[in-house]
Write a protein that holds these residues in place. Structure first.
Motif, PDB file in Angstrom:
ATOM      1  N   PHE A   1       0.309   4.329  -0.513  1.00 32.12           N
ATOM      2  CA  PHE A   1       0.329   3.585  -1.788  1.00 32.12           C
ATOM      3  C   PHE A   1       0.013   2.108  -1.572  1.00 32.12           C
ATOM      4  O   PHE A   1      -0.672   1.487  -2.388  1.00 32.12           O
ATOM      5  N   LEU A   2       0.487   1.568  -0.464  1.00 34.89           N
ATOM      6  CA  LEU A   2       0.163   0.162  -0.169  1.00 34.89           C
ATOM      7  C   LEU A   2      -1.354  -0.012  -0.046  1.00 34.89           C
ATOM      8  O   LEU A   2      -1.933  -0.941  -0.625  1.00 34.89           O
ATOM      9  N   LEU A   3      -1.987   0.909   0.671  1.00 35.35           N
ATOM     10  CA  LEU A   3      -3.446   0.824   0.829  1.00 35.35           C
ATOM     11  C   LEU A   3      -4.163   1.076  -0.494  1.00 35.35           C
ATOM     12  O   LEU A   3      -5.148   0.413  -0.820  1.00 35.35           O
ATOM     13  N   SER A   4      -3.633   2.012  -1.257  1.00 35.65           N
ATOM     14  CA  SER A   4      -4.262   2.335  -2.534  1.00 35.65           C
ATOM     15  C   SER A   4      -4.233   1.125  -3.483  1.00 35.65           C
ATOM     16  O   SER A   4      -5.210   0.852  -4.188  1.00 35.65           O
TER      17      SER A   4
ATOM     18  N   ASN B   1       0.486   8.191 -16.318  1.00 34.20           N
ATOM     19  CA  ASN B   1       1.586   7.237 -16.215  1.00 34.20           C
ATOM     20  C   ASN B   1       2.808   7.700 -17.002  1.00 34.20           C
ATOM     21  O   ASN B   1       3.944   7.433 -16.604  1.00 34.20           O
ATOM     22  N   CYS B   2       2.576   8.408 -18.107  1.00 34.45           N
ATOM     23  CA  CYS B   2       3.705   8.920 -18.886  1.00 34.45           C
ATOM     24  C   CYS B   2       4.469   9.979 -18.096  1.00 34.45           C
ATOM     25  O   CYS B   2       5.694  10.049 -18.158  1.00 34.45           O
ATOM     26  N   ARG B   3       3.730  10.796 -17.357  1.00 31.88           N
ATOM     27  CA  ARG B   3       4.405  11.792 -16.511  1.00 31.88           C
ATOM     28  C   ARG B   3       5.231  11.088 -15.437  1.00 31.88           C
ATOM     29  O   ARG B   3       6.359  11.487 -15.124  1.00 31.88           O
ATOM     30  N   THR B   4       4.655  10.025 -14.878  1.00 33.79           N
ATOM     31  CA  THR B   4       5.400   9.246 -13.881  1.00 33.79           C
ATOM     32  C   THR B   4       6.675   8.658 -14.487  1.00 33.79           C
ATOM     33  O   THR B   4       7.754   8.738 -13.889  1.00 33.79           O
TER      34      THR B   4
ATOM     35  N   LEU C   1       3.895  11.689  -7.725  1.00 26.47           N
ATOM     36  CA  LEU C   1       3.186  10.441  -7.428  1.00 26.47           C
ATOM     37  C   LEU C   1       1.976  10.724  -6.537  1.00 26.47           C
ATOM     38  O   LEU C   1       0.885  10.196  -6.769  1.00 26.47           O
ATOM     39  N   LYS C   2       2.198  11.558  -5.546  1.00 22.77           N
ATOM     40  CA  LYS C   2       1.119  11.892  -4.614  1.00 22.77           C
ATOM     41  C   LYS C   2      -0.038  12.569  -5.356  1.00 22.77           C
ATOM     42  O   LYS C   2      -1.197  12.194  -5.199  1.00 22.77           O
ATOM     43  N   SER C   3       0.303  13.553  -6.181  1.00 22.16           N
ATOM     44  CA  SER C   3      -0.771  14.303  -6.845  1.00 22.16           C
ATOM     45  C   SER C   3      -1.474  13.452  -7.906  1.00 22.16           C
ATOM     46  O   SER C   3      -2.674  13.597  -8.120  1.00 22.16           O
ATOM     47  N   LEU C   4      -0.747  12.557  -8.553  1.00 24.99           N
ATOM     48  CA  LEU C   4      -1.373  11.782  -9.633  1.00 24.99           C
ATOM     49  C   LEU C   4      -2.234  10.633  -9.120  1.00 24.99           C
ATOM     50  O   LEU C   4      -3.257  10.309  -9.719  1.00 24.99           O
ATOM     51  N   TYR C   5      -1.785   9.988  -8.035  1.00 24.64           N
ATOM     52  CA  TYR C   5      -2.440   8.726  -7.672  1.00 24.64           C
ATOM     53  C   TYR C   5      -3.143   8.733  -6.326  1.00 24.64           C
ATOM     54  O   TYR C   5      -3.954   7.852  -6.050  1.00 24.64           O
ATOM     55  N   LEU C   6      -2.813   9.685  -5.447  1.00 25.31           N
ATOM     56  CA  LEU C   6      -3.425   9.616  -4.117  1.00 25.31           C
ATOM     57  C   LEU C   6      -4.539  10.645  -3.929  1.00 25.31           C
ATOM     58  O   LEU C   6      -5.034  10.828  -2.838  1.00 25.31           O
TER      59      LEU C   6
ATOM     60  N   GLY D   1      -8.668   4.390 -10.385  1.00 25.19           N
ATOM     61  CA  GLY D   1      -8.824   3.643 -11.630  1.00 25.19           C
ATOM     62  C   GLY D   1      -7.528   3.081 -12.187  1.00 25.19           C
ATOM     63  O   GLY D   1      -7.494   2.587 -13.313  1.00 25.19           O
ATOM     64  N   GLN D   2      -6.450   3.148 -11.425  1.00 25.09           N
ATOM     65  CA  GLN D   2      -5.170   2.630 -11.904  1.00 25.09           C
ATOM     66  C   GLN D   2      -5.041   1.150 -11.570  1.00 25.09           C
ATOM     67  O   GLN D   2      -5.739   0.639 -10.697  1.00 25.09           O
TER      68      GLN D   2
END
Lengths: 427, 427
Positions: A11-14, B29-32, B83-88, B94-95
């Protein structure tokens, strides 16, 4: 002993990747802003020439107008190619809907420039109608600059864009003042309405240039002060005085029209050098910030690699959970803003310092960004509050503005703060 | 005769594509936010139990604490997977950098929860230290919700997120009030400092819940009013009164500690149903808005196809250049906000109406968004202004707050407006 999880490092890198991505978008937007500035300048010239052409029933500036149209068209082609290459390449370009929408609206107008030019050539429009059409297109193009400034996430670049937008808006008001003045001088008299309009535009310029001064750097300030104390500036001030005294009655020679037009044009043309300076600085800053962020990304990656190889040194991990500078229980007190000294040097400490430092930087950035965006939005908010009063109270623009002003005085508030309150009540 | 260029049509579609993209990010983000809300609730319970466990030297709540840790861990695993599946998933998600950075900071704390729990089990921390560690992590998680609200571009969803954030913040202050109260009752007396802290937390809750009320819908308001008039609420009020009279001297039975803890816990647990209601509405709204935008995109595509087949009907094209409702020459007057009636129905008119309508909608949205974001940022700005005064003037938190309050009174300004001015001066 607990360690940083893999997901935290990713996440830091992202976050850093996304910072770079946002800076690249911003860099694209700066190129757009530069091309838009050139287009606006050409349109301002074309508007002025068309005005005189129409006012003289086609006697004057016919040839110059044709030349200018060729120059405007070349500039428009450059802008269109740039827009296409920057934003229409991929399906998901990551840009804001608002920026793209403002571009769409300006393009809609540009598509119909050929029709506008034909109507002017055929003398089918009054100078006022023609001026108004050019003004709408220029307003649409200025909106693109406004949106680029409003979505920028880097404080330094946002400040530059706010300075540039206000300067460009001020220059446009100078162009509109030239147009009203030309109309009055051509008719050899000014009524009090026309006098009011000219002085409203001079006030609007002053407001824009003051905001520009708040965000400009020393070099630009010097360029601007030089222009402010030039012969041209002195002559404009004298002609403005003349307009105001004419507005209280009296006639003037129609020859003054030409003098007014020339002096006003000299003043507007000179402003270009400051716009150029600002856009050059923007471009440099964009390149610099991207380089910095890429360098930071490389450092992060190296640190994370070394973190994986070095075991924590102490029993108590370095974590936000035990960091007195992090906001926790209200009333328990915390050390203000100072990053924790703690423990021996280690990759673990550096990793935590990095994360903590980033959180702190974002908080600091928020202050700077909000100050710059507030300055950017002030005029828009005042305009929206005015429009609301016009719709709801059936007031004229002047009446609405005076009502806002007197309410602000009564309540001892800044005009823009009051306008914000008027506008927010709707939401 | 001039027509809409291909590039204008593509920009219109691109803006709509980006709107959909932004709504999809918002939906993630709402799911988060929903998962973060669950995590915070578990941590609040764990904090409370750990507090009593430490206060009783391990005599009480040992088993319940273990059970709670198991529940917290399960919740944490869910949050991490999400978090992993949504953002990584992709490199460029694009976040916003700010959202990702707030997630990084919260993860840093979660990574060290095992250490915190070990220290509590070994009685190596005071109840205050333990509480403070949990508070820091919860503050970090609340920041994630804050950032999700701050980057949201849809006014309705922003309003919901502002309501939710304030409710969650209010609930957290209720948890902190429970902690201070538990410490006081356990020691069988309150000094005036402790009394001040409890009443500051009660004030802070009130402020949060007022903002929540401004943005909540009727159903949530009814749920909240029901809770406000419940037996639990009456008892909390009585116990608060008791604390304030104890703070002026006097002792109380240590048994009150248990009563205070139970009542405060009942109140906090009840709040969960309102959080649940808000997050459900958020999820529904996200789905709805994406459907709407996709439908709009299909309509745009159909309109553009028909535009390519139908020649313009009139000599004067329908364009922003001739639209009296578009801002042009200042002082020339314009019709306020009304979309142009103009000409016969045609695909060209529909196309223009679409572009103009979108520009108008963005302007209207800006008002709503700025009102919601202002409410969101008010507390942060006050906190930052306080911190600045503490650093620059060497004041305590209380002194800094009182200084802000009295300056606001003197200048007849709202506290948050004054704080904004203090903070902006730095930028």
């Amino acid at each position: 002993m607990s360690k940083q999880s893999d997901i935290t490092k990713r996440f830091l890198l992202s976050a850093k990747h996304q910072e770079i991505q946002a800076l690249q978008h911003l860099s694209s937007n700066c190129r757009t802003v530069k091309a838009v500035k050139d287009m606006i300048h050409q349109l301002q010239r074309e508007r002025g020439l068309s005005n005189v052409f129409l006012g003289s029933k086609g006697d004057r500036f016919g040839g110059q107008r044709q030349q200018q149209i060729t120059a405007s068209e070349a500039c428009e082609q450059d802008l269109r190619s740039l827009l296409k290459s920057l934003y229409l390449g991929q399906h998901d370009n990551g840009q804001s809907m608002r920026l793209l929408s403002s571009i769409t609206f300006a393009l809609q107008g540009m598509d119909h420039l050929p029709d506008l030019r034909n109507k002017i050539a055929a003398q089918q429009l009054t100078p006022l109608e023609s001026t108004n059409a050019y003004c709408r297109l220029i307003t649409g193009l200025l909106d693109v600059v406004f949106e680029a400034a409003d979505v920028a996430s880097d404080p330094t670049m946002t400040r530059l864009l706010v300075a540039l937008f206000n300067f460009m808006q001020g220059k446009e008001y100078a162009g509109q003042e030239r147009a009203w003045g030309a109309i009055g001088f051509a008719e050899s008299h000014f009524d009090s309405d026309l006098g009011d309009r000219v002085s409203a535009l001079s006030d609007a310029q002053q407001h824009c240039f003051e905001t520009f001064e708040n965000f400009a750097d020393e070099e630009e300030m010097q360029m601007w002060q030089l222009q402010q104390s030039s012969d041209t500036a002195t002559q404009i001030t004298r002609l403005r005085g003349m307009i105001q005294s004419l507005a209280s009655g009296g006639e003037c020679s129609a020859e003054l029209s030409e003098i007014w037009y020339d002096i006003a044009t000299q003043r507007i043309d000179a402003m270009q050098s400051i716009e150029e300076h600002l856009t050059d600085r923007l471009t440099d800053q964009a390149t610099l910030r991207i380089q910095q962020a890429e360098e930071e990304l490389r450092n992060h990656e190296m640190l994370i690699a070394s973190l994986n190889n070095s075991p924590p040194l102490t029993d108590t991990p370095i974590t936000m959970l035990y960091d007195n500078t992090v906001k926790g229980l209200k009333g328990a007190g915390r050390e203000a803003n100072k990053l924790p000294e703690g423990s021996a040097l280690s990759a673990h400490k550096s990793f935590y310092d990095l994360i903590r430092g980033q959180a702190q930087r974002i908080e600091d950035m928020a202050d700077e960004l909000s100050a710059a965006r507030q300055a950017l939005n002030e005029q828009k908010v005042i305009d929206r509050a005015k429009l609301l009063l016009m719709q709801q109270g059936g007031l004229s623009e002047q009446q609405a503005y005076r009502k806002l002003q007197s309410s602000a005085m009564e309540q001892n508030m800044r005009l823009s703060d009051l306008a914000q309150r008027v506008v927010s009540r709707v939401g």
